[in-house]
Design a protein around this motif. Structure first.
Motif, short mmCIF file in Angstrom:
data_model
loop_
_atom_site.label_atom_id
_atom_site.label_comp_id
_atom_site.label_asym_id
_atom_site.label_seq_id
_atom_site.Cartn_x
_atom_site.Cartn_y
_atom_site.Cartn_z
N UNK A 1 0.91 -1.26 -0.01
CA UNK A 1 -0.03 -0.02 -0.09
C UNK A 1 0.78 1.26 0.05
N UNK A 2 0.43 2.35 -0.58
CA UNK A 2 1.16 3.56 -0.88
C UNK A 2 0.40 4.48 -0.90
N UNK A 3 0.68 5.86 -0.36
CA UNK A 3 -0.16 6.87 -0.31
C UNK A 3 0.73 8.29 -1.00
N UNK A 4 0.00 8.75 -1.99
CA UNK A 4 0.63 10.27 -2.54
C UNK A 4 1.93 9.63 -3.25
N UNK A 5 3.00 10.47 -2.74
CA UNK A 5 4.63 9.93 -3.27
C UNK A 5 4.63 8.29 -2.98
N UNK B 1 4.71 2.16 -4.15
CA UNK B 1 4.29 1.03 -4.30
C UNK B 1 4.02 0.33 -5.70
N UNK B 2 3.47 1.38 -6.53
CA UNK B 2 3.34 0.65 -7.98
C UNK B 2 4.76 0.20 -8.37
N UNK C 1 4.42 -9.68 -3.74
CA UNK C 1 3.18 -8.91 -3.68
C UNK C 1 1.80 -9.55 -3.81
N UNK C 2 1.29 -9.71 -3.01
CA UNK C 2 -0.25 -10.37 -3.22
C UNK C 2 -1.24 -9.39 -3.91
N UNK C 3 -1.63 -8.26 -3.15
CA UNK C 3 -2.51 -7.34 -3.70
C UNK C 3 -1.91 -5.89 -3.48
N UNK C 4 -2.52 -4.95 -4.18
CA UNK C 4 -1.89 -3.59 -4.20
C UNK C 4 -3.26 -2.50 -3.88
N UNK C 5 -2.73 -1.52 -3.01
CA UNK C 5 -3.59 -0.43 -2.79
C UNK C 5 -2.92 0.64 -2.93
N UNK C 6 -3.40 1.74 -3.66
CA UNK C 6 -3.04 2.87 -4.20
C UNK C 6 -3.85 4.04 -3.44
N UNK C 7 -3.37 4.99 -2.80
CA UNK C 7 -4.27 6.10 -2.28
C UNK C 7 -3.87 7.51 -2.63
N UNK C 8 -4.69 8.31 -3.09
CA UNK C 8 -4.39 9.56 -3.29
C UNK C 8 -2.99 9.76 -4.28
#
Length: 286
Positions: free
Chosen positions: A106-110, A115-116, A126-133
């Motif tokens: 998981x990663x937020x902003x920068x 994270x990507x 990596x199992x799943x990926x969460x991208x925030x803002x």
């Protein structure tokens, strides 16, 4: 290894040598039995562990790992610049130290860019990926100029009056939740000038967009509808490029919706991370 108080509850905090760098690493509940892989979290630019500790505390059924980037929080200044490739590799060394094989990233902003890159560079971990803002890097739709210029100014960490004056411009919906503004400011520790500069230049020329159609992961994209720094259209771009993705928009959320809309955010995270394996995930596991 020492225990440290992080946002009212205890996390284990230690200085870890990883990839030739010394990093301050915090982790929660790794020694407890869980049916879920831990979350590896990448923070926003200039942000220290304490800024996102409330999220780690709320996800109480799973492990959680994050670290201060070089020159932020209590991690020493970087001696040489770094980029998403080297920092994603460094993160694997942190996981090796903690004896963790696979994580939900998981990663937020920068940190969403890191994270990507981690998920693309290290798909087996990596199992799943969460991208925030966040965005796809240089190929992004910029936010309001007034917010971007203040975001790039390190005074937002160093000068409390500056932060207080420009908080609404920077973070939007944060001010709609009573007490959240003061609580967030109180958790921040300013990065060093070199640490902040190296984070700014780490992403120069970087974009994930050409690689995103090849992302073979289930991806949750979370955006704030009132985010003046990362407009919601960037989430739509990510969702269009990633085939196994889902976009969730917090309509009245600003850039820090993970904290202002904590209960709603955690509910969406749990629904996504706890969902049964998709057919593609089952095939990869076979």
């Amino acid at each position: 290894m020492t225990a440290s108080k992080v946002e009212k509850m205890t996390a284990t905090v230690e200085m870890v040598e990883a990839g030739g760098r010394k990093l301050r690493v915090a982790h929660w509940r790794l020694g407890e039995r869980s049916d879920h892989p831990p979350i590896l979290f990448f923070n926003g630019i200039g942000a220290n562990i304490e800024a996102v500790a409330p999220l780690a505390e709320k996800l109480s059924e799973r492990g959680f790992v994050m670290f201060d980037m070089p020159g932020t929080g209590e991690s020493p200044d970087p001696s040489v610049p770094y980029n998403p490739f080297t920092m994603a590799w460094t993160a694997t060394k942190v996981l090796d130290h903690l004896a963790i094989d696979t994580v939900d990233v998981m990663g937020v902003s920068w940190g969403g860019a890191i994270a990507q890159h981690f998920a693309l560079q290290h798909p087996k971990r990596t199992r799943r990926l969460v991208l925030a803002a966040t965005t796809a890097g240089m190929l992004m739709v910029p936010g309001k100029l007034s917010a971007l210029t203040k975001m790039a100014d390190p005074r937002r960490y160093i000068d409390p009056e500056y932060m207080n004056e420009h908080f609404m411009t920077l973070y939007g919906g944060m001010t709609k939740r009573p007490g959240s503004k003061a609580q967030h400011i109180g958790r921040l520790k300013p990065p060093s000038p070199r640490g902040y500069l190296y984070q700014l230049i780490a992403m120069l020329g970087w974009t994930s967009l050409p690689a995103l159609p090849f992302m073979d992961k289930e991806v949750l994209i979370m955006m704030g509808g009132e985010d003046s720094i990362v407009p919601v259209v960037n989430g739509r771009i990510l969702a269009a490029a990633i085939r196994n993705s889902r976009l969730e928009v917090f309509e009245d959320g600003g850039h820090l919706f993970l904290l202002t809309h904590a209960d709603e955010s955690v509910a969406v995270l749990r629904e996504f991370l706890d969902a049964p394996d998709s057919p593609s995930e089952q095939r990869r596991a076979a």
